[in-house]
Design an enzyme around this catalytic site. Structure first.
Site, PDB file in Angstrom:
ATOM      1  N   ALA A 250       0.821  -1.225   0.000  1.00  0.00           N
ATOM      2  CA  ALA A 250       0.000   0.000   0.000  1.00  0.00           C
ATOM      3  C   ALA A 250       0.845   1.261   0.000  1.00  0.00           C
ATOM      4  O   ALA A 250       0.396   2.301   0.463  1.00  0.00           O
ATOM      5  CB  ALA A 250      -0.961   0.015   1.192  1.00  0.00           C
TER       6      ALA A 250
ATOM      7  N   ARG B  63      -6.177  18.518 -32.440  1.00  0.00           N
ATOM      8  CA  ARG B  63      -5.469  19.091 -33.572  1.00  0.00           C
ATOM      9  C   ARG B  63      -5.965  20.516 -33.773  1.00  0.00           C
ATOM     10  O   ARG B  63      -6.986  20.929 -33.230  1.00  0.00           O
ATOM     11  CB  ARG B  63      -5.728  18.273 -34.833  1.00  0.00           C
ATOM     12  CG  ARG B  63      -5.105  16.885 -34.823  1.00  0.00           C
ATOM     13  CD  ARG B  63      -5.541  16.077 -36.034  1.00  0.00           C
ATOM     14  NE  ARG B  63      -5.065  16.645 -37.283  1.00  0.00           N
ATOM     15  CZ  ARG B  63      -5.403  16.196 -38.498  1.00  0.00           C
ATOM     16  NH1 ARG B  63      -6.254  15.177 -38.608  1.00  0.00           N
ATOM     17  NH2 ARG B  63      -4.927  16.759 -39.587  1.00  0.00           N
ATOM     18  N   HIS B  64      -5.224  21.264 -34.550  1.00  0.00           N
ATOM     19  CA  HIS B  64      -5.638  22.614 -34.923  1.00  0.00           C
ATOM     20  C   HIS B  64      -6.947  22.560 -35.709  1.00  0.00           C
ATOM     21  O   HIS B  64      -7.381  21.497 -36.175  1.00  0.00           O
ATOM     22  CB  HIS B  64      -4.554  23.243 -35.789  1.00  0.00           C
ATOM     23  CG  HIS B  64      -4.172  22.386 -36.958  1.00  0.00           C
ATOM     24  ND1 HIS B  64      -4.904  22.332 -38.134  1.00  0.00           N
ATOM     25  CD2 HIS B  64      -3.160  21.493 -37.119  1.00  0.00           C
ATOM     26  CE1 HIS B  64      -4.354  21.478 -38.964  1.00  0.00           C
ATOM     27  NE2 HIS B  64      -3.290  20.944 -38.380  1.00  0.00           N
TER      28      HIS B  64
ATOM     29  N   ASN C 172      -5.331  21.765 -45.465  1.00  0.00           N
ATOM     30  CA  ASN C 172      -6.156  20.581 -45.221  1.00  0.00           C
ATOM     31  C   ASN C 172      -7.212  20.419 -46.317  1.00  0.00           C
ATOM     32  O   ASN C 172      -7.541  19.292 -46.713  1.00  0.00           O
ATOM     33  CB  ASN C 172      -6.859  20.667 -43.877  1.00  0.00           C
ATOM     34  CG  ASN C 172      -5.920  20.500 -42.698  1.00  0.00           C
ATOM     35  OD1 ASN C 172      -6.014  21.214 -41.696  1.00  0.00           O
ATOM     36  ND2 ASN C 172      -5.007  19.537 -42.792  1.00  0.00           N
TER      37      ASN C 172
ATOM     38  N   ARG D 102      -1.265  27.618 -37.915  1.00  0.00           N
ATOM     39  CA  ARG D 102      -2.597  27.027 -37.769  1.00  0.00           C
ATOM     40  C   ARG D 102      -2.940  26.680 -36.325  1.00  0.00           C
ATOM     41  O   ARG D 102      -4.123  26.700 -35.957  1.00  0.00           O
ATOM     42  CB  ARG D 102      -2.751  25.804 -38.668  1.00  0.00           C
ATOM     43  CG  ARG D 102      -1.674  24.742 -38.555  1.00  0.00           C
ATOM     44  CD  ARG D 102      -1.790  23.778 -39.751  1.00  0.00           C
ATOM     45  NE  ARG D 102      -0.852  22.667 -39.737  1.00  0.00           N
ATOM     46  CZ  ARG D 102       0.381  22.716 -40.228  1.00  0.00           C
ATOM     47  NH1 ARG D 102       0.842  23.857 -40.734  1.00  0.00           N
ATOM     48  NH2 ARG D 102       1.145  21.634 -40.220  1.00  0.00           N
TER      49      ARG D 102
ATOM     50  N   GLU E 278       4.533  19.858 -36.123  1.00  0.00           N
ATOM     51  CA  GLU E 278       4.238  18.616 -36.833  1.00  0.00           C
ATOM     52  C   GLU E 278       5.533  17.973 -37.330  1.00  0.00           C
ATOM     53  O   GLU E 278       6.559  18.650 -37.486  1.00  0.00           O
ATOM     54  CB  GLU E 278       3.295  18.907 -38.007  1.00  0.00           C
ATOM     55  CG  GLU E 278       2.929  17.704 -38.862  1.00  0.00           C
ATOM     56  CD  GLU E 278       2.203  16.589 -38.106  1.00  0.00           C
ATOM     57  OE1 GLU E 278       2.766  16.096 -37.107  1.00  0.00           O
ATOM     58  OE2 GLU E 278       1.099  16.208 -38.528  1.00  0.00           O
TER      59      GLU E 278
ATOM     60  N   HIS F 192      -0.678  18.773 -33.862  1.00  0.00           N
ATOM     61  CA  HIS F 192      -0.878  18.227 -35.205  1.00  0.00           C
ATOM     62  C   HIS F 192      -1.074  16.711 -35.128  1.00  0.00           C
ATOM     63  O   HIS F 192      -0.919  16.106 -34.071  1.00  0.00           O
ATOM     64  CB  HIS F 192       0.317  18.579 -36.081  1.00  0.00           C
ATOM     65  CG  HIS F 192       0.656  20.034 -36.047  1.00  0.00           C
ATOM     66  ND1 HIS F 192       0.178  20.941 -36.959  1.00  0.00           N
ATOM     67  CD2 HIS F 192       1.419  20.758 -35.176  1.00  0.00           C
ATOM     68  CE1 HIS F 192       0.633  22.161 -36.662  1.00  0.00           C
ATOM     69  NE2 HIS F 192       1.388  22.073 -35.582  1.00  0.00           N
TER      70      HIS F 192
END
Length: 531
Positions: free
Chosen positions: A96, A309-310, A316, A380, A403, A471
């Site tokens: 413990a 993510r952004h 994109n 971004r 990224e 990213h």
């Protein structure tokens, strides 16, 4: 992808060559001066130079998968095997005291760093090997742990050695770090384990002792112990009384690590109250140092780690990777909603924690109310958090979170990469974890893991809630650590745009929630987490 043994590739920066899978030999056995057996019985005639090469210890202890490669003797070049030292971590401490918590955290961290790590729990072996005292046949009463019970002591020592033998066999099959999870509370037991490990070449030993004097944490740990297999189906009051007597038996024979152990030349670390105080002695080697540095930087403070993510970028929309594009109009709406949602959740969390504190169920006092926001240095992610008020949030932009850099493939779509560099496209498809993009500064997943490593330690040290905007590759790597995802699955995780994860580290596990931005509602909707 093969999981074990791990496959190594050429780690030189700037190369775009396809990964070459190499099987690691399972063991190296020294025989006479006439020959050496490598791996599965392959015999090599040895000169004085080659024997010396096999026996020497590496002067540099840094051995990071994908980052460091040793030049081997001529006769061993085909094996491409790193003859680095193995590490055996031996836990010490009363029941413990949070040993299992420490062990799980350490295993998760080292595995995330790509060191094959495995825990060998003596208690589990005891429960399996024993018929036990209760109807389920899985436990022992407190009398089994009485130091005056010589028969039981012999059995406990044998089980500890059996676990160690299993650990050693696993290391010889390609494992890197084996953790012996037991109380190991007497000097006699620890000496017994050391004597066995002294027979193994190139094997370092690190003792980690967990000490807990905090009454709140200790009471919580004891309550959790009552749900262990040893007390399955037992009345709670009866289980608590038995465990209390078990603790008393352990305390009679307990010997903490001290100067007498130091005379054996061991390396050890004592963690007191989950790292509030740390005592380290004779720490040697990169791996042992990484273990200590990590363990001294985490805490039990309740907190939420939000990851996303952004928002959608203009790149994109057209399917380009890399680059430094700004957000699209849709991406900006996502950022604005993210700010409102996090602010709402922040208020809800503060109310819930205040109720825990008033009820006396909080493990640690509430210490930090400011919420941290981390983004990469790319446009971004910065634009995604523009609506967060710097007066209310501690906002940091960090290159660590950038990224993965795609080298000569920056700014291309995957279709363009397949057309222009078909061999590279196929190499990446076969092994995304080890594949490094070609060109100056091109990175692999392993490179990004090493880049993100300092943030993992900082994340464990923090006591505040945290929002990370990054990213796809970096998010996979962070979730891989936080959710303890297998390295073969981590590069393939589906982490879509406009999806928010909430990770809550707790003393006995991690709670993960997932939210999707519903554009038509301009709010977040919770969804089931599927790994």
């Amino acid at each position: 992808m093969h999981k074990d043994p791990i496959q190594f590739t050429n780690p030189l920066l700037g190369t775009g060559t396809r990964p070459v899978a190499v099987n690691i030999p399972t063991s190296v056995t020294r025989l006479t001066n006439a020959s050496t057996v490598v791996g599965n019985g392959v015999s090599l005639a040895s000169s004085a130079g080659s024997v010396s090469a096999l026996r020497r210890r590496s002067l540099c202890s840094i051995d990071q998968p994908g980052m460091v490669m040793s030049k081997l003797p001529q006769e061993l070049e085909d094996t491409q095997h790193e003859f680095g030292s193995k590490l055996v971590v031996i836990m010490v401490g009363l029941p413990a005291r949070g040993k299992s918590y420490l062990v799980k955290k350490l295993q998760r961290y080292l595995t995330w760093l790509q060191y094959d790590t495995k825990v060998f729990n003596v208690g589990n072996r005891r429960r399996i090997a024993s018929k036990g005292d209760n109807k389920d046949g899985t436990s022992h009463s407190h009398a089994f742990f009485d130091p005056q019970n010589s028969t039981a002591k012999t059995m406990r020592d044998e089980l500890a050695l059996d676990s160690l033998e299993e650990l050693i066999a696993w290391l010889k099959q390609g494992g890197r770090v084996g953790i012996h999870d037991a109380t190991n509370s007497s000097r006699e037991r620890r000496k017994m384990l050391l004597n066995r490990l002294d027979l193994e070449p190139n094997c370092r030993v690190l003792f980690i002792e967990s000490i807990c004097t905090d009454p709140v944490v200790l009471a919580h740990n004891i309550t959790m112990k009552l749900s262990s297999p040893d007390y399955k189906g037992m009345d709670e009051a009866q289980a608590r009384a038995d465990f209390k007597k078990r603790l008393e038996n352990y305390e009679k024979a307990y010997q903490t690590l001290d100067e007498e152990d130091e005379e054996e030349g061991i390396q050890y670390c004592k963690l007191i109250n989950v790292g509030k105080k740390v005592i380290a002695y004779n720490i040697q080697g990169y791996l042992a140092g990484q273990c200590i540095f990590y363990l001294m930087n985490f805490n039990l403070s309740p907190r939420c780690i939000w990851l996303t993510r952004h928002g959608e970028s203009v790149d994109n929309i057209v399917g380009k990777i890399g680059g430094d594009a700004p957000l699209s109009a849709k991406g900006k709406r996502y950022g604005a909603c993210l700010s409102r949602f996090i602010n709402h959740q922040r208020q809800e969390n503060e109310r819930a924690r205040q109720m825990e504190a008033e009820a006396g169920t909080a493990i640690t006092p509430q210490r930090e109310k400011t919420v941290a926001v981390w983004t990469s240095m790319l446009t971004r992610t910065k634009e995604t958090v523009e609506e967060f008020d710097p007066k209310e949030y501690d906002i940091k932009h960090m290159r660590f979170l950038n990224e993965i850099y795609a080298g000569i493939c920056e700014g291309l779509s995957y279709n363009q990469i397949e057309q222009l560099y078909p061999e590279e496209f196929e190499a990446r498809r076969i092994n995304k974890l080890f594949y490094r993009y070609p060109g100056m500064g091109g990175e692999s997943y392993l490179d990004v893991i090493q880049r993100v490593n300092p943030l993992i330690v900082e994340l464990e040290r923090m006591t505040s809630d945290l929002v990370i905007v990054t990213h796809r590759v970096v998010l996979r790597i962070l979730l891989g650590y936080l959710m303890d995802i297998d390295r073969s699955a981590m590069p393939e995780m589906e982490v879509q745009l406009h999806t928010l994860y909430c990770v809550e580290p707790r003393p006995h596990g991690t709670v993960v929630r997932k939210f999707r931005w519903a554009e038509e509602l301009d709010w977040f909707v919770e969804e089931p987490v599927v790994v």
